[in-house]
Design an enzyme around this catalytic site. Sequence first.
Site, PDB file in Angstrom:
ATOM      1  N   ASN A 158       1.019  -1.093   0.063  1.00  0.00           N
ATOM      2  CA  ASN A 158       0.019  -0.003   0.135  1.00  0.00           C
ATOM      3  C   ASN A 158       0.602   1.585   0.092  1.00  0.00           C
ATOM      4  O   ASN A 158       0.219   2.446  -0.665  1.00  0.00           O
ATOM      5  CB  ASN A 158      -0.732   0.095   1.154  1.00  0.00           C
ATOM      6  CG  ASN A 158      -0.111  -0.084   2.593  1.00  0.00           C
ATOM      7  OD1 ASN A 158       0.048  -1.467   2.592  1.00  0.00           O
ATOM      8  ND2 ASN A 158      -0.346   0.910   3.856  1.00  0.00           N
ATOM      9  N   THR A 210     -25.894  -8.684   9.880  1.00  0.00           N
ATOM     10  CA  THR A 210     -27.519  -8.133   8.516  1.00  0.00           C
ATOM     11  C   THR A 210     -26.287  -7.420   7.971  1.00  0.00           C
ATOM     12  O   THR A 210     -25.464  -6.389   8.408  1.00  0.00           O
ATOM     13  CB  THR A 210     -28.540  -7.194   9.368  1.00  0.00           C
ATOM     14  OG1 THR A 210     -29.163  -7.407  10.182  1.00  0.00           O
ATOM     15  CG2 THR A 210     -28.838  -6.541   8.415  1.00  0.00           C
ATOM     16  N   CYS A 242      -3.522   4.487   6.455  1.00  0.00           N
ATOM     17  CA  CYS A 242      -4.238   4.007   8.134  1.00  0.00           C
ATOM     18  C   CYS A 242      -3.276   4.260   9.598  1.00  0.00           C
ATOM     19  O   CYS A 242      -3.699   3.740  10.844  1.00  0.00           O
ATOM     20  CB  CYS A 242      -4.229   2.243   8.651  1.00  0.00           C
ATOM     21  SG  CYS A 242      -5.641   1.558   6.918  1.00  0.00           S
TER      22      CYS A 242
END
Length: 395
Positions: free
Chosen positions: A151, A237, A325
């Site tokens: 990355n 969900t 990050c």
Amino acid sequence: MTIYLDYNATTPVRPEVVDAMTPYFGVCFGNASSGHGLGREAKGALEEAREAVASALGARERESVVFTSGGTEANNLAIKGTAWAAWGRGRHIITSAVEHRAVLGACHALEAQGFEIVCLPVDADGLIDPERVKQSLRTDTALISFMHANNETGVVFPIAEIGRLAREREIIFHVDAVQTFGRLPVNVDALGVDLLTISGHKIYGPKGIGALYIRPGTKIAPQMHGGEQEFGVRAGTENVAAVVGLARAALLARESMPTENERLRTLRDRLEEGILCRIPGVRRNGDRDQRLPNTSNISFQGIRADSLMVALDLEGIAVSAGAACASGSPESSHVLRAMGRRPEIDGGGVRFSLGAGTTEVEIEHILELLPPLVERVRAATGQGGGQEYNAEHNP
């Protein structure tokens, strides 16, 4: 002028993706686990998207795709889930020193629980040697986990070659393809992987959605409990709107990949060559050829990466000092240190990652602005750089 060159961190959502998602925020709002009409409609959209993502990965069965909240969750599910499922086989895990923090963090967590983690080194160009991987394999090796492309530097690992080694020894092989899916051809059979991680927001899709490819027959222990969604592997969900967005983004990325890669490579090379020629004391980080077409990581001798990033930001140019990050971390890039760089001497690495909105005009503007800006930042810190540095490290 605002110029965004941080596409490896995240991308804007394509208008076509927003259009595809919009109905599932309103009229098609059903829960995919419900048995009534609205639920069945959501379930149909979910499975259609699953089929599309599986096709984009070259997967034969759509059930091999499990949707997650993003790349970090998918990496954790792959690594921790496989490790615990393979507890009886062994506790030896192989990865590299330059992996994303999501992978290294998951491995460190397992290390604290009794697993043995081996972080293999890379060479000065950021490449992993398959022969070193081969030499590190043991009878109790339960998992190999490598990124497809880094990355920070964009360096691409020889995944297919490592995949053959894993397959010969029947060792589970996980690949973090967050930076390559939608940018390079990714086929799970050609790469020889058992598990593969992707993310939506790197390919002009929504944030908060990713997926883990799980080769049929691969055992994995769920890391979230409370429901039977996603074939019992990932409870909760499903985010139907985001799943639909991921599928649409994947399709658009595949269609534009050939022409867009060539366009970005041309712009990236123009930017990089201009910097190397016009500014003394700079160095490319990462192999020149084996890397993503949109990524250039450059160190500016005598300058902290975050200092130059802030200076560019004040000029309306968004770049990254390392990985998004890790933003706010006082530590220098673990990737560059693993490559033998000394940030306190060589300068920190600034990542320029180009994307759909990048233009030739923007690149030329940066090349005009950057040399005097670097000179000012160096003067402010009492540092300097020399042409010898460029010549030695950038043949």
